[in-house]
Design a protein around this motif. Sequence first.
Motif, short mmCIF file in Angstrom:
data_model
loop_
_atom_site.label_atom_id
_atom_site.label_comp_id
_atom_site.label_asym_id
_atom_site.label_seq_id
_atom_site.Cartn_x
_atom_site.Cartn_y
_atom_site.Cartn_z
N LYS A 398 0.84 -1.19 0.00
CA LYS A 398 0.00 0.00 0.00
C LYS A 398 0.88 1.24 0.00
CE LYS A 398 -3.73 2.37 2.46
NZ LYS A 398 -4.65 2.36 3.63
N GLY A 399 0.51 2.22 -0.82
CA GLY A 399 1.26 3.46 -0.88
C GLY A 399 0.34 4.66 -0.94
N ASN A 400 0.92 5.84 -0.84
CA ASN A 400 0.14 7.07 -0.91
C ASN A 400 0.96 8.10 -1.69
OD1 ASN A 400 -0.54 9.95 0.34
ND2 ASN A 400 -2.34 8.66 0.54
N LEU A 401 0.36 8.60 -2.78
CA LEU A 401 1.01 9.64 -3.57
C LEU A 401 0.69 10.99 -2.98
CD1 LEU A 401 0.28 8.34 -7.19
CD2 LEU A 401 2.29 7.91 -5.76
N SER A 402 1.71 11.77 -2.72
CA SER A 402 1.50 13.07 -2.07
C SER A 402 0.64 14.00 -2.92
CB SER A 402 2.84 13.73 -1.76
OG SER A 402 3.61 13.87 -2.96
N ASN A 405 -3.04 13.33 -2.36
CA ASN A 405 -3.25 12.41 -1.23
C ASN A 405 -3.99 11.16 -1.69
OD1 ASN A 405 -3.05 11.55 1.44
ND2 ASN A 405 -5.03 12.46 1.98
N LYS A 406 -3.46 10.51 -2.71
CA LYS A 406 -4.13 9.38 -3.35
C LYS A 406 -3.47 8.07 -2.96
CE LYS A 406 -5.63 7.81 -7.92
NZ LYS A 406 -5.66 8.16 -9.36
N ASN A 407 -4.29 7.12 -2.45
CA ASN A 407 -3.78 5.79 -2.12
C ASN A 407 -3.59 4.97 -3.39
OD1 ASN A 407 -3.68 6.16 0.67
ND2 ASN A 407 -5.81 5.56 0.94
N VAL A 408 -2.52 4.18 -3.41
CA VAL A 408 -2.23 3.33 -4.57
C VAL A 408 -1.75 1.97 -4.07
CG1 VAL A 408 -1.65 5.21 -6.15
CG2 VAL A 408 0.14 4.21 -4.71
N GLU A 456 -4.42 1.52 -9.10
CA GLU A 456 -5.37 2.16 -8.20
C GLU A 456 -5.57 1.26 -6.98
OE1 GLU A 456 -9.57 2.23 -9.39
OE2 GLU A 456 -9.10 0.85 -11.03
N PHE A 457 -5.80 1.86 -5.84
CA PHE A 457 -5.93 1.12 -4.58
C PHE A 457 -7.37 0.63 -4.42
CE2 PHE A 457 -6.81 1.12 0.07
CZ PHE A 457 -5.97 0.07 0.41
N MET A 458 -7.53 -0.66 -4.10
CA MET A 458 -8.84 -1.28 -3.92
C MET A 458 -9.06 -1.51 -2.43
SD MET A 458 -9.68 -1.33 -7.09
CE MET A 458 -11.08 -2.43 -7.23
N SER A 459 -9.82 -0.62 -1.81
CA SER A 459 -9.87 -0.57 -0.35
C SER A 459 -10.61 -1.73 0.29
CB SER A 459 -10.53 0.74 0.08
OG SER A 459 -11.84 0.85 -0.47
N ASN A 460 -11.45 -2.44 -0.46
CA ASN A 460 -12.25 -3.50 0.16
C ASN A 460 -11.74 -4.90 -0.15
OD1 ASN A 460 -14.32 -2.23 1.78
ND2 ASN A 460 -15.13 -1.39 -0.12
N GLY A 461 -10.47 -4.99 -0.57
CA GLY A 461 -9.85 -6.29 -0.69
C GLY A 461 -10.37 -7.13 -1.85
N SER A 462 -10.19 -8.44 -1.71
CA SER A 462 -10.53 -9.36 -2.80
C SER A 462 -11.92 -9.95 -2.63
CB SER A 462 -9.51 -10.50 -2.88
OG SER A 462 -9.66 -11.36 -1.77
N LEU A 463 -12.45 -10.47 -3.73
CA LEU A 463 -13.73 -11.17 -3.69
C LEU A 463 -13.64 -12.41 -2.82
CD1 LEU A 463 -16.65 -11.52 -4.73
CD2 LEU A 463 -15.70 -12.69 -6.73
N ALA A 464 -12.45 -13.03 -2.76
CA ALA A 464 -12.27 -14.21 -1.91
C ALA A 464 -12.53 -13.87 -0.45
CB ALA A 464 -10.85 -14.77 -2.10
N ASN A 465 -11.97 -12.76 0.02
CA ASN A 465 -12.22 -12.34 1.40
C ASN A 465 -13.68 -11.99 1.61
OD1 ASN A 465 -9.54 -12.69 2.05
ND2 ASN A 465 -8.99 -10.55 1.67
N LEU A 513 -12.29 -5.33 -4.95
CA LEU A 513 -13.46 -4.48 -4.71
C LEU A 513 -12.99 -3.11 -4.23
CD1 LEU A 513 -15.53 -7.14 -2.72
CD2 LEU A 513 -15.78 -6.57 -5.14
N ASN A 514 -13.50 -2.05 -4.89
CA ASN A 514 -13.08 -0.71 -4.48
C ASN A 514 -13.96 -0.18 -3.35
OD1 ASN A 514 -15.48 0.08 -5.67
ND2 ASN A 514 -14.54 1.22 -7.33
N ASP A 515 -13.84 1.11 -3.04
CA ASP A 515 -14.55 1.65 -1.88
C ASP A 515 -16.06 1.67 -2.06
OD1 ASP A 515 -14.54 3.56 -3.81
OD2 ASP A 515 -13.65 5.14 -2.61
N SER A 516 -16.55 1.57 -3.32
CA SER A 516 -18.00 1.48 -3.56
C SER A 516 -18.42 0.05 -3.87
CB SER A 516 -18.39 2.41 -4.71
OG SER A 516 -17.73 2.04 -5.91
N TRP A 517 -17.52 -0.93 -3.58
CA TRP A 517 -17.79 -2.36 -3.75
C TRP A 517 -17.99 -2.75 -5.22
CZ3 TRP A 517 -16.73 -5.18 0.43
CH2 TRP A 517 -16.80 -4.55 1.68
#
Length: 661
Positions: A398-402, A405-408, A456-465, A513-517
């Motif tokens: 996980k990273g964050n571009l200054s 302020n975007k997570n990647v 792009e960062f997918m905040s809600n993890g994988s479909l498996a989880n 899954l992203n922040d809006s699933w």
Amino acid sequence: MQDSGNFVLYDKESNVIWESFDHPTDTILGGQRLTVNMMLISSVSATDRSSGRFYLVMQGDENLVAYPVNRTFTFTAYWASGTYKSIARPDVFLYLDPQKGQLGLRYPNTTGSILVSTISQIPNNGSTVVYRARLNPDGKFVLYSHSFGVSGDVADTVEVVDEWSSLDSLCQNKDYCGLNSYCSMNGSSGSCTCLPGFLPRSDVPGCYPGFTDEHSCQGKDTEVSYEMNVLEHIQWDDGRAYSIINVSLEDCYQSCLKDCNCWGALFGSGNCNKYRLPIMAAVLDPTNSITAFVKSISPGNSSWVPTKPKIVVERKKALALILGLSLGTFALICSLLAIISIFLYRCRAHGYRALSGTANQALNGEYTLRSFSYDELEKATDGFKEILGRNPYGAVYKGNLSEGNKNVAVKTLENVQEGESKFRTEMTAVGRTHHRNLVRLLGFCMEGSRKLLVYEFMSNGSLANFLFKVDNRPPWKERVRIALEVARGILYLHEECESRIIHCNIKPQNILLNDSWTAKISDFGLAKLLMNNQTGTFTGAKGTRGYMAPESENAMLITEKADIYSFGVVLLEIMCCKTMELDVQTGDKTLQFDWAYDCFSTNDLKKLVGDEDVDMKVLERMMKVGLLCLQDDPNLRPAMKNVILMLEGTMNIPEPLYQSN
């Protein structure tokens, strides 16, 4: 061919086996029904009758709704009949009365809502009037009447009348002009104009940026390269603003100009709404008091002055001579070093240039890949501190571009010998794609043996989880939605992107899954790119056992049907919230193909979901589609376009054959 226009096929016992009224294209005729989940799909144009940009669907909530193709969310609808019912009747249908020309909703024994009841005066001269309702290529749903002479001959046509139209103006269709353009109202028609700084697309309606924004968020003085264009009475989709502030008109102008993320702003009633690209559903309406600002590149024409202006100082000729001799000597030394190392460097340089060229090509006319330095990514990940996942080829951090302020998510390559081709494949494949159900590649880093990809960062993890590592089953409707989203992502890879792609590793762990699933397909390291005339590949396809098609394990021709098989496995897992493997720790009987087929063949599908409250018709439909996808013979598996139609209930599903997996 019946007088109604219905083309009917009968068997030898005069039983109807097929009729055109059950398979509408863009038109319904008098006496024809449009039942729940049936659609009208517009043509490309008046001369090109292939499927176009819009469709009209009779929804289960009794609402007749028009959408742009490939978008089924409520907010993308541009017209609805307004006949929504909270308690719907599945037997409702749209009906066109062949005698009166009335267009409305009906039930088997009663009349429902009338959409169109007033029609032109029927002539009293013995002529014939025929009615039809068509979804036109521009997205309008129009009721026509055709008056024929006394003979009824088409050649004696008296008049064609537009009795009713769903839209008063084409500009009411949010998607009529496409992205980054605005629609100007002109009576019932509309004209499309690109926003300032944008150029018209040649393939589809809409416009693309006539500039690149890859440096818009780099440095403090980049605003000197931009200008704001002021447009009065223009408004666009106001539900997508990423920032809403209460400021004056001038402050709104300045705020967007200085904000590297802002490419458009709307000011009205003291509020400033700021937007990223693309700009959607823009309309010029003289009756509104909205002021729009659109940012565009304008080198040297901005009123902003750099805080650190460059100053050129003239030096003495003697100093220039000394510097010239020094630089000449340095250049000679560098040339000698270059000659010594040229042979070793040539191969790597060539590969780098080819890969970088691919990476920096524009994606869909709107997006470009960014080249990062290793130091930038090391800083963004805080020294590669927070790990999100790992495989034999590397890890994801996980990273964050200054900037912004975007997570990647930063994917590293660690096993260089085995992972080099995987890195190149993934970069080439994903760099050619842009779709809402594919994880977006933002950039890359190539410094010697250090190779990294930035996603792009997918905040809600994988479909498996999402499916397997929660105490309670996820909601049924959410799982159905996710299944369709995965299918649409695969369809894009197979049929809609520039180069057809076989993913070769579809599984829940590679669906994020992203922040809006929203479901997005990831990990293209094993993907195969096909040429235009290529149907498949014999190159070895590695994948995950259990999700790999039989032909992938038997050195046979690999086609898109390998992904169809993998999707069938995932679809069954989505239905049951169980993996395909046996849980050796608990002994729980998880999803096994023979057991699943046994539940289907004995009509005991409830075993698959336990006491969960699900729509049994949808469950049966998904089960049949999943089993069809799991056929051993690739030729028996449906294409992904048909998979989607069957899942949506708009295509009949053949009975799957038993497969002993």
